[in-house]
Design a protein around this motif. Structure first.
Motif, PDB file in Angstrom:
ATOM      1  N   GLN A 129       1.129  -1.333  -0.498  1.00  0.00           N
ATOM      2  CA  GLN A 129      -0.002  -0.161   0.220  1.00  0.00           C
ATOM      3  C   GLN A 129       1.038   0.972  -0.039  1.00  0.00           C
ATOM      4  N   GLU A 130       0.158   2.258  -0.147  1.00  0.00           N
ATOM      5  CA  GLU A 130       0.970   3.568  -0.466  1.00  0.00           C
ATOM      6  C   GLU A 130       2.081   3.766   0.680  1.00  0.00           C
ATOM      7  N   GLU A 131       2.867   4.126   0.682  1.00  0.00           N
ATOM      8  CA  GLU A 131       4.373   4.453   2.023  1.00  0.00           C
ATOM      9  C   GLU A 131       4.799   6.161   1.791  1.00  0.00           C
ATOM     10  N   LYS A 132       4.550   7.066   2.895  1.00  0.00           N
ATOM     11  CA  LYS A 132       5.278   8.041   2.921  1.00  0.00           C
ATOM     12  C   LYS A 132       6.759   8.239   3.750  1.00  0.00           C
ATOM     13  N   LEU A 133       7.317   9.016   2.314  1.00  0.00           N
ATOM     14  CA  LEU A 133       8.872   8.476   3.313  1.00  0.00           C
ATOM     15  C   LEU A 133       8.937  10.207   2.700  1.00  0.00           C
ATOM     16  N   LEU A 134      10.276  10.476   3.731  1.00  0.00           N
ATOM     17  CA  LEU A 134      10.905  12.057   3.881  1.00  0.00           C
ATOM     18  C   LEU A 134      12.017  12.122   2.997  1.00  0.00           C
ATOM     19  N   LEU A 135      12.449  12.622   1.936  1.00  0.00           N
ATOM     20  CA  LEU A 135      13.182  12.904   2.042  1.00  0.00           C
ATOM     21  C   LEU A 135      13.708  14.164   2.438  1.00  0.00           C
ATOM     22  N   SER A 136      15.866  14.183   1.717  1.00  0.00           N
ATOM     23  CA  SER A 136      16.410  15.517   1.788  1.00  0.00           C
ATOM     24  C   SER A 136      16.346  15.935   0.516  1.00  0.00           C
ATOM     25  N   ALA A 137      15.791  17.410   0.892  1.00  0.00           N
ATOM     26  CA  ALA A 137      15.854  17.604  -0.798  1.00  0.00           C
ATOM     27  C   ALA A 137      16.672  19.484  -0.594  1.00  0.00           C
ATOM     28  N   GLN A 138      16.265  20.335  -1.697  1.00  0.00           N
ATOM     29  CA  GLN A 138      16.619  21.486  -2.147  1.00  0.00           C
ATOM     30  C   GLN A 138      15.268  22.591  -2.532  1.00  0.00           C
ATOM     31  N   THR A 139      15.373  23.646  -1.725  1.00  0.00           N
ATOM     32  CA  THR A 139      14.885  24.434  -3.004  1.00  0.00           C
ATOM     33  C   THR A 139      15.247  26.198  -1.929  1.00  0.00           C
ATOM     34  N   THR A 140      14.566  27.141  -2.999  1.00  0.00           N
ATOM     35  CA  THR A 140      14.808  28.045  -3.291  1.00  0.00           C
ATOM     36  C   THR A 140      14.192  29.044  -1.872  1.00  0.00           C
ATOM     37  N   MET A 141      15.214  30.140  -1.492  1.00  0.00           N
ATOM     38  CA  MET A 141      14.796  30.651  -0.820  1.00  0.00           C
ATOM     39  C   MET A 141      13.842  32.305  -1.252  1.00  0.00           C
ATOM     40  N   PRO A 142      12.147  32.437  -0.950  1.00  0.00           N
ATOM     41  CA  PRO A 142      11.335  33.319  -1.309  1.00  0.00           C
ATOM     42  C   PRO A 142      12.055  34.799  -0.847  1.00  0.00           C
ATOM     43  N   VAL A 143      13.076  34.972   0.511  1.00  0.00           N
ATOM     44  CA  VAL A 143      13.315  35.629   1.169  1.00  0.00           C
ATOM     45  C   VAL A 143      15.489  35.606   0.895  1.00  0.00           C
TER      46      VAL A 143
END
Length: 617
Positions: A129-143
């Motif tokens: 069944q569906e599983e949710k995992l937490l991954l380390s990622a990157q994002t652009t800061m709005p500030v």
């Protein structure tokens, strides 16, 4: 008898540099300095930044509000957790391979575990069944802008700072700068009074939220890390005071960490002023330290729509998306603006009762006769401004008038505005100033807002104002709000003088400053700060010409020693005070009688038996 709390030393570090010697102030008025002062300021900053031979442009661009540097984090690749969903069903199971040692302690019922081939080091996890995992990622800061310490300046590199959160590193350096600027050995000061007559009041609003403080502790579980034995203790918002007592002063006197949101520095200052004025304390080291340039803290303020985002700055500048805004002008108090700019800072002053200052020959950079704090009453929004600031401003100006007279208030005073650079603040704070000016008959009241240069450092923000005000007393130049082209159309300014150019008041016309601060929750505070010229007249009137003559003889030695320290600091040799494990008190040698307690290592005993004014018992 009331004792006047004199400012006999000041120091710290913010986006404009070191506070002592007026370095940070002079960075703000760089365009108005003489060629010699300009060169001295830039050379001193270059030494602080570790680039002594750098061209002027490098120093200028590496100070004040600017785009967040990589020493904090990459604004285009800021770390973030990303929740992902792995699809699966009974008819179409899914699987992944994981190191066996990384399997959770409790295996979900929907998982089937089997070793990979014959190697037990890896396991295959099959799920239906569906599983949710937490991954380390990157994002652009709005500030992407902040008021950062000068580029290349690492406070922790100047002493043994292992495991210290950045805010506490800055506390050590800021308090050391203030204490050394006094020009009198701390031991001499401590030996002159009872140990209990010394106090330290300092704190931070946001606590210590980096990985060495609460940030590391609170995120340890989700990052699959272990909390350390130091993170909780060092994360406390009282630690700036505790570090100063334990490692800078070795003080057993009074201590506290008072917080009042963005008015925190003034809250601590008020505590010290009241204690010295009453005679309860003779010396106080007062300040705040904050290091909030962290993605998580910026996320919190962004969620409140409080910070100036790149997108909104581009709209103000009429520029298309996809280009960079002018991060240098992110903070625009009293002009068209879109939010405040976070900053880091550590600011401290050393206060001393006037009689002790005369006895020791201390320098006088100013005096603080009063600090006023008032709440807003009932509120619809906890973050909205309210009525309390009308009270604090009116009280502070009234005190100035009572002490100096009408002329000083009308023609020789100026205001250091909270000036947070939000659309709401520019209207509400300007209205308060305009109404107070109307009530006291003030026309063309000079108003400064140093957050234009430094950003909003939260707890130490009024300390930034204080350091700048002491510079105005010394040079007579009020920094203009140079990040704005003109004041916004909606501010109340009929009685105010808000300029985007430096205002040359002249030293004689800078007699009293009013430092104003407005904090979330209704934490309003305003301080009345007197110039050293005004204080000199008071001291002669109170203590007499003979005492003043003796005082001046001692003063020359003090200023000489202070100048020697400033010369070393200008050369980049900060040498902060950090006495780890030194001078420990042997508790077996503490002596207590009915009248006094004597602490080994301290020259005077602490008297016992004060009735605290209850004489009718």
């Amino acid at each position: 008898m009331s004792y006047l709390p004199l400012i006999v030393g000041f120091g710290g570090y913010n986006a404009a540099g070191r506070s002592s010697g007026h370095q940070s102030y002079q960075r703000m008025i760089l365009e108005s300095l003489s060629d010699a002062d300009r060169a001295q300021t830039l050379n001193s900053l270059a030494q602080l930044m570790g680039v002594p031979d750098a061209p002027e442009d490098t120093v200028i661009k590496g100070t004040l509000v600017r785009r967040i540097g990589s020493e904090f984090f990459d604004v285009n690749k800021a770390p973030v957790g990303k929740e992902v969903t792995l699809k699966a069903s009974k008819d179409s199971p899914n699987s992944f391979i994981i190191a066996t040692k990384d399997l959770p302690d409790f295996i979900p019922d929907t998982w089937q575990i089997e070793p990979v081939h014959t190697e037990s080091r890896y396991s295959r996890v099959t799920f239906s069944q569906e599983e949710k995992l937490l991954l380390s990622a990157q994002t652009t800061m709005p500030v992407q802008s902040a008021g950062q310490l000068p580029q290349g300046f690492d406070p922790g590199a100047h002493y043994r700072s292992q495991h210290h959160p950045r805010g506490l590193q800055m506390s050590i350096l800021g308090a050391s700068d203030a204490v050394k600027s006094v020009g009198i050995d701390w031991q001499t000061i401590a030996d002159s009074v009872s140990p209990d007559a010394i106090s330290v009041y300092s704190s931070s609003v946001m606590s210590q939220l980096d990985q060495n403080g609460f940030g590391g502790m609170m995120g340890a579980r989700m990052r699959a890390c272990r909390a350390t034995s130091k993170q909780l203790a060092m994360g406390l918002n009282t630690m700036p005071a505790d570090f100063i007592n334990a490692y800078v002063l070795g003080s057993v006197g009074a201590t506290a960490g008072v917080t009042g949101a963005c008015a925190t520095f003034l809250y601590n200052l008020r505590f010290a002023v009241d204690e010295i004025r009453s005679g309860r304390r003779k010396v106080a080291v007062v300040g705040a330290s904050e290091a909030p340039i962290l993605p998580e803290v910026m996320d919190g303020y962004s969620a409140m729509s409080a910070l100036a985002t790149d997108a909104d700055l581009l709209k103000l500048e009429g520029l298309p998306s996809g280009v960079l805004p002018d991060h240098r002008r992110a903070s625009r108090p009293f002009g068209p603006n879109c939010g405040f700019t976070l900053a880091e800072s550590s600011q401290y002053v050393v206060l001393m009762a006037d009689d002790l200052a005369m006895e020791l020959g201390a320098q006088v950079f100013g005096a603080v006769p009063g600090v006023y704090v008032n709440a807003d009453g009932y509120k619809k929004s906890i973050s909205a401004p309210g009525a309390g600031n009308y009270i604090t401003m009116a009280k502070a100006v009234a005190l100035g008038r009572s002490l100096l007279g009408e002329d000083a208030i009308k023609h020789r005073s100026f205001v250091q505005a909270h000036g947070s650079s939000t659309p709401h603040n520019r209207v509400t704070e300007s209205r308060i100033f305009d109404e107070v000016a109307k009530g006291f008959g003030i026309q063309h009241w000079p108003v400064a807002a140093v957050k234009a240069y430094l950003g909003h450092s939260l707890g130490p923000a009024s300390g930034d104002q204080m350091a700048a005000s002491l510079g105005v007393f010394a040079k007579g130049i009020l920094p203009g709000i140079k990040t704005i082209d003109a004041v916004a159309d909606d501010i109340f300014s009929s009685r105010l003088n808000i300029s985007n150019k430096d205002n040359e008041l002249g030293v004689d016309n800078a007699a009293v400053a009013f430092l104003n601060s407005k904090g979330f929750g209704g934490n309003n505070a305003t301080a009345t700060v007197l110039s050293p010229n005004v204080v000199a007249g008071y001291l002669e009137k109170r203590h007499g010409k003979a005492s003043m003559s003796s005082y001046r003889n001692k003063l020359s030695q003090t200023t000489e020693k202070s100048a020697a320290y400033l010369a070393e600091a200008d050369a980049g040799n900060l040498n902060p005070i950090y006495d780890f494990g030194a001078g420990l008190i042997d508790e077996d040698k503490i002596k207590i009688t009915a009248d006094a307690i004597t602490i080994p290592g301290y020259s005077k005993p602490i008297a016992l038996g004060d009735n605290e004014g209850y004489s009718d018992f």
